[in-house]
Design a protein around this motif. Structure first.
Motif, PDB file in Angstrom:
ATOM      1  N   HIS A   1      48.010  22.924  47.349  1.00  0.00           N
ATOM      2  CA  HIS A   1      48.528  21.690  47.940  1.00  0.00           C
ATOM      3  C   HIS A   1      49.961  21.907  48.448  1.00  0.00           C
ATOM      4  O   HIS A   1      50.688  22.770  47.964  1.00  0.00           O
ATOM      5  N   LEU A   2      50.351  21.077  49.401  1.00  0.00           N
ATOM      6  CA  LEU A   2      51.717  21.093  49.923  1.00  0.00           C
ATOM      7  C   LEU A   2      52.442  19.851  49.424  1.00  0.00           C
ATOM      8  O   LEU A   2      51.974  18.727  49.642  1.00  0.00           O
TER       9      LEU A   2
ATOM     10  N   LEU B   1      57.188  22.656  48.447  1.00  0.00           N
ATOM     11  CA  LEU B   1      56.525  23.341  47.335  1.00  0.00           C
ATOM     12  C   LEU B   1      55.044  23.524  47.633  1.00  0.00           C
ATOM     13  O   LEU B   1      54.359  22.575  48.032  1.00  0.00           O
ATOM     14  N   CYS B   2      54.558  24.741  47.422  1.00  0.00           N
ATOM     15  CA  CYS B   2      53.130  25.024  47.514  1.00  0.00           C
ATOM     16  C   CYS B   2      52.629  25.339  46.110  1.00  0.00           C
ATOM     17  O   CYS B   2      53.154  26.248  45.455  1.00  0.00           O
ATOM     18  N   PHE B   3      51.619  24.597  45.650  1.00  0.00           N
ATOM     19  CA  PHE B   3      51.133  24.813  44.291  1.00  0.00           C
ATOM     20  C   PHE B   3      49.660  24.458  44.212  1.00  0.00           C
ATOM     21  O   PHE B   3      49.211  23.452  44.775  1.00  0.00           O
ATOM     22  N   GLY B   4      48.904  25.288  43.491  1.00  0.00           N
ATOM     23  CA  GLY B   4      47.454  25.158  43.444  1.00  0.00           C
ATOM     24  C   GLY B   4      46.965  23.989  42.608  1.00  0.00           C
ATOM     25  O   GLY B   4      47.721  23.360  41.869  1.00  0.00           O
ATOM     26  N   ASN B   5      45.690  23.724  42.732  1.00  0.00           N
ATOM     27  CA  ASN B   5      45.072  22.638  41.994  1.00  0.00           C
ATOM     28  C   ASN B   5      44.871  23.031  40.537  1.00  0.00           C
ATOM     29  O   ASN B   5      44.727  24.200  40.198  1.00  0.00           O
ATOM     30  N   LYS B   6      44.904  22.036  39.657  1.00  0.00           N
ATOM     31  CA  LYS B   6      44.702  22.234  38.222  1.00  0.00           C
ATOM     32  C   LYS B   6      43.801  21.106  37.700  1.00  0.00           C
ATOM     33  O   LYS B   6      43.615  20.083  38.372  1.00  0.00           O
ATOM     34  N   PRO B   7      43.259  21.242  36.491  1.00  0.00           N
ATOM     35  CA  PRO B   7      42.537  20.119  35.883  1.00  0.00           C
ATOM     36  C   PRO B   7      43.457  18.904  35.751  1.00  0.00           C
ATOM     37  O   PRO B   7      44.691  19.048  35.725  1.00  0.00           O
ATOM     38  N   PRO B   8      42.888  17.689  35.669  1.00  0.00           N
ATOM     39  CA  PRO B   8      43.697  16.457  35.688  1.00  0.00           C
ATOM     40  C   PRO B   8      44.879  16.445  34.716  1.00  0.00           C
ATOM     41  O   PRO B   8      45.995  16.072  35.108  1.00  0.00           O
ATOM     42  N   ASN B   9      44.667  16.825  33.467  1.00  0.00           N
ATOM     43  CA  ASN B   9      45.768  16.785  32.495  1.00  0.00           C
ATOM     44  C   ASN B   9      46.880  17.758  32.871  1.00  0.00           C
ATOM     45  O   ASN B   9      48.060  17.461  32.694  1.00  0.00           O
TER      46      ASN B   9
ATOM     47  N   THR C   1      48.263  29.200  58.121  1.00  0.00           N
ATOM     48  CA  THR C   1      48.994  28.462  57.097  1.00  0.00           C
ATOM     49  C   THR C   1      50.492  28.720  57.206  1.00  0.00           C
ATOM     50  O   THR C   1      51.310  27.795  57.111  1.00  0.00           O
ATOM     51  N   VAL C   2      50.859  29.981  57.402  1.00  0.00           N
ATOM     52  CA  VAL C   2      52.275  30.339  57.530  1.00  0.00           C
ATOM     53  C   VAL C   2      52.905  29.599  58.705  1.00  0.00           C
ATOM     54  O   VAL C   2      53.997  29.019  58.597  1.00  0.00           O
TER      55      VAL C   2
ATOM     56  N   TYR D   1      45.233  20.609  49.759  1.00  0.00           N
ATOM     57  CA  TYR D   1      44.543  21.771  50.349  1.00  0.00           C
ATOM     58  C   TYR D   1      45.129  22.185  51.704  1.00  0.00           C
ATOM     59  O   TYR D   1      44.408  22.601  52.601  1.00  0.00           O
ATOM     60  N   PHE D   2      46.434  22.059  51.826  1.00  0.00           N
ATOM     61  CA  PHE D   2      47.120  22.419  53.074  1.00  0.00           C
ATOM     62  C   PHE D   2      47.150  23.935  53.266  1.00  0.00           C
ATOM     63  O   PHE D   2      47.019  24.438  54.380  1.00  0.00           O
ATOM     64  N   ASN D   3      47.344  24.665  52.155  1.00  0.00           N
ATOM     65  CA  ASN D   3      47.548  26.108  52.222  1.00  0.00           C
ATOM     66  C   ASN D   3      46.254  26.866  51.946  1.00  0.00           C
ATOM     67  O   ASN D   3      45.612  26.666  50.910  1.00  0.00           O
ATOM     68  N   LEU D   4      45.896  27.747  52.862  1.00  0.00           N
ATOM     69  CA  LEU D   4      44.714  28.589  52.701  1.00  0.00           C
ATOM     70  C   LEU D   4      45.172  30.029  52.473  1.00  0.00           C
ATOM     71  O   LEU D   4      46.052  30.533  53.179  1.00  0.00           O
ATOM     72  N   TYR D   5      44.569  30.691  51.461  1.00  0.00           N
ATOM     73  CA  TYR D   5      44.958  32.043  51.076  1.00  0.00           C
ATOM     74  C   TYR D   5      43.804  33.022  51.269  1.00  0.00           C
ATOM     75  O   TYR D   5      42.619  32.640  51.205  1.00  0.00           O
TER      76      TYR D   5
END
Length: 480
Positions: free
Chosen positions: A313-314, A268-276, A138-139, A298-302
């Protein structure tokens, strides 16, 4: 990009009336450099710039003797680009896919493979700071993505938080003009600094800093690209967006005149959240003046990162508005990390708006008798500051004197004259960016040219007692 080069391209953009500005001109030159045989239509598709605007820019580039013909760089153009934009790759550096596994990285980027051993020595993640290490692939893929986009070559880059050590992978490509990393974690800072020394990286700087404090002066209005993987909260994202906007270059002084710059980039890398919540995340991005140019799910794997589901996500963002002076405020009591928000810490008051008042005095009273001219200057000041006027009310007093009140999209503005006393008063209240009120005041002062003047401001709705502060008009700022 060197400041003199930025000045040249800014003036070319203005002559060509290119709304994308200096970054639009750079993207045209980058595309022509990498894809010299492309026709207008394809260049337009790659840059997102309409064909008429593209033709106008190319025409200005020919006049400036930067390129030889509208559709042909020539050796003159290629040399200018190498020298002034510091571009290296005269082709797409990753023509097939930037998301290649480590074993398939082209030979010319083999140096980036050194990152594997380095990353194995990263400090343990501090979960209180929402840290979780991205995988080595990912890096590397983040670095190659930016390289393909043209956002590393000759660029000044700032990384806001980098426990993943993505900055080291970017630095190993050895094409960035300058890299600065800002991180709150002293362990991360030491690791990055020591690794940079081991790798003999040049123009690589690391600062220990909490972004809730006012940003270091050295990075203000200075960089081309910001890379960030903020805390996993909307509050954390908004803070990081504020700081990114403040650090990206949004203005340039050419011969005493301020020119606005748009188009600088943010990864920006930021995780998924519920729709709202995802809706709020994307609104936060737009609210801070950024647009989403591209989003790769789902670009970034941790490693670990159960709270993220091990992925994020990216987002490839572009800044399309100028800096907000309010972003320079210290927010050191603001909770931004997941653990802090779970403790339900109280969020401090922020100002609802800004109230500006001013007085101007004149010994020559002739101008104060020209009511139509006064109203025109008043409305021009509001327009100059990009304040939207819904309606205007005015009254001519007898035998003289004038008042005008403008109903704004973000509140109101008023001007009153007393010709017999050689006096004008100004009253402006805006629920908008601080610099807009400042621009109105400066425009009025410059147009009326009073012999004496004084201007004050106050933050309204902040929860504190009423107190007006002086304005420092010479330095475009709030007086200390």
């Amino acid at each position: 990009m060197h400041i003199e080069t930025e000045k040249i391209l800014t003036l070319i953009a203005e002559k060509a009336q290119l709304s994308e500005g200096v970054e639009g001109v750079r993207s045209i030159l980058l595309t022509m450099f990498r894809f010299p045989s492309l026709k207008n239509k394809k260049v337009s598709q790659k840059t997102g710039i309409a064909i008429p605007a593209l033709a106008a820019v190319r025409g200005e580039l020919v006049k400036a003797r930067i390129i030889e013909k509208k559709n042909f760089l020539g050796e003159t153009g290629r040399n200018w680009i190498r020298t002034h934009l510091n571009l290296i790759y005269e082709r797409d550096p990753l023509p097939n896919n930037f998301n290649s596994p480590l074993t398939e990285i082209p030979e010319e980027f083999a140096a980036i493979n050194k990152i594997n051993e380095i990353l194995s020595n990263r400090p343990e993640p501090d979960f209180a700071l929402d840290q979780s290490h991205a995988t080595s692939s990912t890096v590397v893929n983040r670095a190659l993505y930016l390289l393909k986009k043209g956002d590393i070559e000759g660029r000044k880059m700032v990384f806001l938080g980098d426990d993943d050590a993505t900055s080291l992978a970017v630095a190993l490509l050895n094409v960035a003009e300058e890299i600065t990393v800002i991180d709150i974690d002293s362990n991360v800072v030491k690791f990055l600094s020591d690794s940079a020394t081991v790798l003999s990286l040049k123009n690589y700087n690391v600062l220990t800093h909490d972004l809730r404090e006012s940003s270091p002066i050295s990075v203000l209005n200075n960089c081309d690209v910001v890379v960030m993987d903020p805390p996993y909260t909307n509050e954390g994202l908004r803070l990081f967006l504020k700081r990114a906007k403040q650090m990206l270059k949004t203005s340039l002084n050419i011969d005493g005149r301020e020119h606005k710059i748009i188009g600088k980039k943010c990864l920006l890398c930021f995780g998924n959240k519920p729709p709202n919540e995802m809706k709020q995340i994307q609104l936060s991005i737009l609210d801070h003046g950024f647009i989403i140019k591209e989003m790769i799910p789902y670009f970034n794997l941790y490693k670990g990162a159960s709270i993220l589901g091990q992925f994020s996500h990216l987002y490839y963002l572009e800044l399309v508005e100028s800096q907000n002076m309010g972003d320079k405020l210290s927010l050191n009591s603001l909770p931004i990390y997941t653990a802090e928000l779970k403790e339900k810490k109280v969020i401090p008051y922020r100002p609802i708006g800004y109230h500006f008042v001013g007085e101007m005095r004149f010994s020559d009273q002739k101008l104060l008798l020209e009511n139509d001219k006064i109203q025109k200057i008043f409305l021009n000041a509001l327009s100059f500051a990009d304040l939207i006027t819904y309606d205007i009310f005015h009254h001519n007093y007898q035998p003289y004197g004038f008042s005008a009140v403008a109903m704004l999209e973000t509140s109101h503005a008023a001007i009153h004259t007393w010709p017999e006393h050689g006096y004008i008063s100004v009253d402006i209240f805006i629920c908008d960016e601080f610099p807009k009120g400042l621009e109105v005041i400066k425009f009025l002062r410059n147009q009326f040219k009073p012999e004496k003047s004084e201007f004050l401001y106050m933050e309204r709705g902040k929860g504190s007692m009423i107190k007006y502060e002086s304005l420092d008009l010479e330095n475009d700022n709030k007086a200390d």
